[in-house]
Design a protein around this motif. Structure first.
Motif, PDB file in Angstrom:
ATOM      1  N   ALA A 120       0.827  -1.211   0.000  1.00 39.49           N
ATOM      2  CA  ALA A 120       0.000   0.000   0.000  1.00 39.49           C
ATOM      3  C   ALA A 120       0.860   1.259   0.000  1.00 39.49           C
ATOM      4  CB  ALA A 120      -0.928  -0.008   1.213  1.00 39.49           C
ATOM      5  N   SER A 121       1.943   1.227   0.748  1.00 34.56           N
ATOM      6  CA  SER A 121       2.843   2.376   0.807  1.00 34.56           C
ATOM      7  C   SER A 121       3.531   2.617  -0.535  1.00 34.56           C
ATOM      8  CB  SER A 121       3.889   2.146   1.904  1.00 34.56           C
ATOM      9  OG  SER A 121       4.826   3.199   1.933  1.00 34.56           O
ATOM     10  N   ALA A 122       4.053   1.527  -1.135  1.00 35.71           N
ATOM     11  CA  ALA A 122       4.782   1.655  -2.399  1.00 35.71           C
ATOM     12  C   ALA A 122       3.857   2.076  -3.537  1.00 35.71           C
ATOM     13  CB  ALA A 122       5.462   0.331  -2.735  1.00 35.71           C
ATOM     14  N   THR A 147      -7.399  -1.992  -0.932  1.00 37.19           N
ATOM     15  CA  THR A 147      -8.045  -3.302  -1.094  1.00 37.19           C
ATOM     16  C   THR A 147      -7.152  -4.255  -1.889  1.00 37.19           C
ATOM     17  OG1 THR A 147      -9.286  -2.379  -2.968  1.00 37.19           O
ATOM     18  CG2 THR A 147     -10.428  -2.516  -0.852  1.00 37.19           C
ATOM     19  N   SER A 148      -6.486  -3.740  -2.919  1.00 35.49           N
ATOM     20  CA  SER A 148      -5.607  -4.603  -3.710  1.00 35.49           C
ATOM     21  C   SER A 148      -4.367  -5.006  -2.919  1.00 35.49           C
ATOM     22  CB  SER A 148      -5.203  -3.913  -5.011  1.00 35.49           C
ATOM     23  OG  SER A 148      -4.511  -2.704  -4.767  1.00 35.49           O
ATOM     24  N   ALA A 149      -3.926  -4.156  -1.985  1.00 33.34           N
ATOM     25  CA  ALA A 149      -2.731  -4.481  -1.185  1.00 33.34           C
ATOM     26  C   ALA A 149      -2.935  -5.733  -0.345  1.00 33.34           C
ATOM     27  CB  ALA A 149      -2.374  -3.292  -0.288  1.00 33.34           C
ATOM     28  N   THR A 150      -4.166  -5.999   0.066  1.00 33.17           N
ATOM     29  CA  THR A 150      -4.426  -7.161   0.933  1.00 33.17           C
ATOM     30  C   THR A 150      -4.309  -8.488   0.195  1.00 33.17           C
ATOM     31  OG1 THR A 150      -6.825  -7.091   0.551  1.00 33.17           O
ATOM     32  CG2 THR A 150      -5.963  -5.802   2.399  1.00 33.17           C
ATOM     33  N   THR A 151      -4.376  -8.460  -1.149  1.00 31.10           N
ATOM     34  CA  THR A 151      -4.283  -9.725  -1.900  1.00 31.10           C
ATOM     35  C   THR A 151      -2.932 -10.407  -1.673  1.00 31.10           C
ATOM     36  OG1 THR A 151      -3.500  -8.573  -3.892  1.00 31.10           O
ATOM     37  CG2 THR A 151      -5.880  -8.955  -3.699  1.00 31.10           C
ATOM     38  N   PHE A 334     -12.274  -4.735  14.621  1.00 30.19           N
ATOM     39  CA  PHE A 334     -11.720  -4.243  15.889  1.00 30.19           C
ATOM     40  C   PHE A 334     -10.345  -4.819  16.236  1.00 30.19           C
ATOM     41  CE2 PHE A 334     -16.360  -4.076  16.276  1.00 30.19           C
ATOM     42  CZ  PHE A 334     -16.529  -2.737  16.565  1.00 30.19           C
ATOM     43  N   MET A 335      -9.904  -5.858  15.513  1.00 31.23           N
ATOM     44  CA  MET A 335      -8.666  -6.516  15.906  1.00 31.23           C
ATOM     45  C   MET A 335      -7.750  -6.694  14.704  1.00 31.23           C
ATOM     46  SD  MET A 335      -8.187 -10.164  17.924  1.00 31.23           S
ATOM     47  CE  MET A 335      -9.129  -9.628  19.352  1.00 31.23           C
ATOM     48  N   ASP A 336      -6.468  -6.491  14.916  1.00 22.38           N
ATOM     49  CA  ASP A 336      -5.492  -6.695  13.850  1.00 22.38           C
ATOM     50  C   ASP A 336      -5.424  -8.177  13.487  1.00 22.38           C
ATOM     51  OD1 ASP A 336      -3.696  -5.855  11.986  1.00 22.38           O
ATOM     52  OD2 ASP A 336      -1.990  -5.738  13.348  1.00 22.38           O
ATOM     53  N   MET A 337      -4.883  -8.458  12.300  1.00 21.37           N
ATOM     54  CA  MET A 337      -4.951  -9.809  11.747  1.00 21.37           C
ATOM     55  C   MET A 337      -4.185 -10.847  12.560  1.00 21.37           C
ATOM     56  SD  MET A 337      -3.987 -11.095   7.906  1.00 21.37           S
ATOM     57  CE  MET A 337      -5.491 -10.553   7.109  1.00 21.37           C
ATOM     58  N   THR A 376     -10.915  -1.590   7.110  1.00 22.50           N
ATOM     59  CA  THR A 376     -12.036  -0.953   7.804  1.00 22.50           C
ATOM     60  C   THR A 376     -11.572  -0.251   9.077  1.00 22.50           C
ATOM     61  OG1 THR A 376     -12.471  -3.022   8.993  1.00 22.50           O
ATOM     62  CG2 THR A 376     -13.712  -2.645   6.980  1.00 22.50           C
ATOM     63  N   PRO A 377     -12.143   0.937   9.373  1.00 22.24           N
ATOM     64  CA  PRO A 377     -11.861   1.576  10.667  1.00 22.24           C
ATOM     65  C   PRO A 377     -12.564   0.799  11.774  1.00 22.24           C
ATOM     66  CG  PRO A 377     -13.514   2.825   9.422  1.00 22.24           C
ATOM     67  CD  PRO A 377     -13.058   1.697   8.531  1.00 22.24           C
ATOM     68  N   PRO A 378     -12.130   0.893  13.044  1.00 24.88           N
ATOM     69  CA  PRO A 378     -11.105   1.812  13.549  1.00 24.88           C
ATOM     70  C   PRO A 378      -9.691   1.234  13.614  1.00 24.88           C
ATOM     71  CG  PRO A 378     -12.259   0.807  15.378  1.00 24.88           C
ATOM     72  CD  PRO A 378     -12.868   0.226  14.142  1.00 24.88           C
ATOM     73  N   VAL A 379      -9.491  -0.061  13.294  1.00 25.07           N
ATOM     74  CA  VAL A 379      -8.179  -0.666  13.494  1.00 25.07           C
ATOM     75  C   VAL A 379      -7.505  -1.037  12.170  1.00 25.07           C
ATOM     76  CG1 VAL A 379      -6.934  -2.500  14.765  1.00 25.07           C
ATOM     77  CG2 VAL A 379      -9.040  -1.594  15.691  1.00 25.07           C
ATOM     78  N   GLY A 380      -8.110  -0.724  11.038  1.00 27.30           N
ATOM     79  CA  GLY A 380      -7.581  -1.134   9.744  1.00 27.30           C
ATOM     80  C   GLY A 380      -6.224  -0.530   9.431  1.00 27.30           C
ATOM     81  N   SER A 381      -5.165  -1.303   9.643  1.00 28.35           N
ATOM     82  CA  SER A 381      -3.810  -0.770   9.489  1.00 28.35           C
ATOM     83  C   SER A 381      -3.507  -0.373   8.048  1.00 28.35           C
ATOM     84  CB  SER A 381      -2.788  -1.808   9.972  1.00 28.35           C
ATOM     85  OG  SER A 381      -2.988  -3.052   9.329  1.00 28.35           O
ATOM     86  N   VAL A 382      -3.968  -1.172   7.084  1.00 30.00           N
ATOM     87  CA  VAL A 382      -3.713  -0.863   5.676  1.00 30.00           C
ATOM     88  C   VAL A 382      -4.497   0.384   5.268  1.00 30.00           C
ATOM     89  CG1 VAL A 382      -3.848  -1.734   3.308  1.00 30.00           C
ATOM     90  CG2 VAL A 382      -3.243  -3.280   5.169  1.00 30.00           C
ATOM     91  N   LEU A 383      -5.708   0.535   5.810  1.00 29.13           N
ATOM     92  CA  LEU A 383      -6.494   1.745   5.545  1.00 29.13           C
ATOM     93  C   LEU A 383      -5.737   2.992   5.984  1.00 29.13           C
ATOM     94  CD1 LEU A 383      -9.166   3.268   4.867  1.00 29.13           C
ATOM     95  CD2 LEU A 383      -9.924   2.746   7.194  1.00 29.13           C
ATOM     96  N   PHE A 384      -5.164   2.957   7.173  1.00 27.83           N
ATOM     97  CA  PHE A 384      -4.446   4.126   7.687  1.00 27.83           C
ATOM     98  C   PHE A 384      -3.184   4.420   6.877  1.00 27.83           C
ATOM     99  CE2 PHE A 384      -6.834   2.981  11.631  1.00 27.83           C
ATOM    100  CZ  PHE A 384      -7.559   4.162  11.712  1.00 27.83           C
TER     101      PHE A 384
END
Length: 431
Positions: A120-122, A147-151, A334-337, A376-384
């Motif tokens: 996601a960053s790159a 969304t594509s980063a999670t694949t 609510f929880m990281d993966m 998804t918020p509030p804990v979605g790390s990739v979203l942030f």
């Protein structure tokens, strides 16, 4: 005592999260509170500390710091730019070309680097400004990116699949890696369809089709990066080396690649090593904390209670899988993966095993579920990460995200109820 333990665990964990306590500390503190129902204070603290230490005392977990380091080397070593250039030459002429480039590049980068946040960053840094120039809204660009980063968490090599192998009691990592290919690619294809429909609806301009010579030259440039997948996955599946040994080979390969591309030099290495060490420390702390909670759950017989409760609702496989999917989708918000996999695998795996569901198949279902939670918020790390790179707000991204969420959910439903999507490739290699 089981009901009291569940109430204490849930109430303390949710309250700690609500007041802003980091996830790992929330897990540890709520585990201590729950254990104190049955054990005196000092032995309870000692037990949690011991379980955290033994939880990360695993040879298989050595693969995680190595894959994290190889991901950092890939991110800094010019790999992302070459993958993007290759994707541009292949699909840049289609409707929504830049969005498709983002998705394909993220699938390649995520699978090579093994990190959704790195992808996601790159991709956000490279393609975000370019998408805005061609008329894509910033919110839509971020939605595509995250969304594509999670694949890349489903397409191997993937750290989270290694974590699932640990939590499940030793499901074959090679089988899990092979099982992730079709579901990951299927999810990417659904995201591409959404992007193309959106581009046609908004009448965005398309690029010229690149000549075959251009496609070939970009492929040759990206070929050494793509070969990492062949080396790592091929070596594991053929039995030449284990997943842990493969992760070390990935580090050597990516380091050499970075020097060949002249994107990395000896001056960069301390910074890269420090960042990889910092990420590893966070992940390992989460794993240790989650393993302590898993032990507390087992000690208090909570998994057996939840399993019997689910089975009392229905013994229909379709209904049970639907309930588990809904639970995991809610948990992912609510929880990281990593903690979610370590805590909920021991709870749900006995249930699905009783229904005859293959643990490899269930692992892919669980990871796909929790990938949605990363967006998804509030804990979605990739979203942030995606929002931060694009310098925008979550509110502007949520509306464009909805069609992509639906695409990911559709992929999840197909993978859940068509086991061969996950199990066909492992069966070809007798895994």
């Amino acid at each position: 005592m089981d009901i009291l333990s569940i109430c204490i665990l849930l109430f303390s964990f949710l309250m700690l999260l609500a007041i802003g306590v980091p996830v790992a500390w929330s897990i540890i503190i709520s585990s201590v509170f729950t254990l104190l129902v049955s054990v005196p204070f000092i032995p309870g603290l000692t037990t949690i500390a011991q379980r955290m230490a033994t939880g990360i005392d695993s040879f298989a977990l050595l693969a995680i710091p190595f894959f994290i380091l190889s991901g950092e080397l890939m991110n800094r070593g010019g790999v992302a730019n070459r993958l993007v250039a290759f994707a541009k030459s292949v699909v840049g002429f289609l409707p929504g070309g830049l969005a498709l480039i983002n998705i394909i590049s993220a699938m390649l980068m995520g699978s090579v680097a093994g990190s959704a946040m790195a992808s996601a960053s790159a991709m956000g840094s490279i393609l975000g400004p370019e998408m805005e120039k061609e008329g894509y809204s910033k919110g839509f660009g971020v939605a595509v990116n995250i969304t594509s980063a999670t694949t890349g968490l489903v397409i191997p090599p993937s750290n989270i699949l290694i974590v699932y192998s640990l939590a499940s009691g030793g499901v074959s990592i090679a089988a899990l890696f092979l099982a992730g290919y079709i579901p990951g690619i299927l999810t990417g294809l659904f995201l591409m369809i959404v992007a193309m429909i959106w581009a046609k609806k908004n009448k965005l301009p398309t690029r010229k089709r690149e000549p075959l010579s251009k496609i070939f030259s970009t492929f040759i440039d990206a070929f050494p990066s793509l070969m990492l997948l062949v080396v790592v996955i091929g070596g594991i599946v053929s039995g030449i080396f284990t997943a842990t040994e493969a992760s070390a080979i990935a580090v050597i390969y990516t380091l050499i690649l970075g020097f060949i591309y002249k994107e990395i030099n000896f001056k960069n290495l301390p910074e890269i090593l420090l960042k990889a060490s910092s990420t590893t420390a966070i992940v390992m702390f989460l794993i240790g904390a989650s393993m302590s909670m898993s032990w507390v759950l087992s000690f208090e017989n909570i998994p057996e209670m939840i399993s019997s409760g689910i089975m009392s609702i229905s013994d229909n496989k379709i209904v049970i899988l639907l309930l588990i999917n809904l639970t995991l989708l809610f948990v992912g918000i609510f929880m990281d993966m990593t903690p979610a996999v370590l805590i909920f695998t021991p709870i749900f795996l006995p249930v699905v095993a009783e229904l005859g569901i293959d643990p490899i198949h269930f692992g892919i279902i669980m990871i796909l579920n929790l990938c949605i939670g990363l967006c998804t918020p509030p804990v979605g790390s990739v979203l942030f990460v995606g929002v931060g790179v694009a310098n925008t707000s979550i509110q502007k991204v949520l509306k464009p995200l909805m069609p992509f969420f639906l695409a990911m959910v559709l992929a999840l439903i197909l993978v859940t109820y068509i086991p061969d999507l996950s199990l066909w490739l492992p069966s070809l290699f007798n895994l």
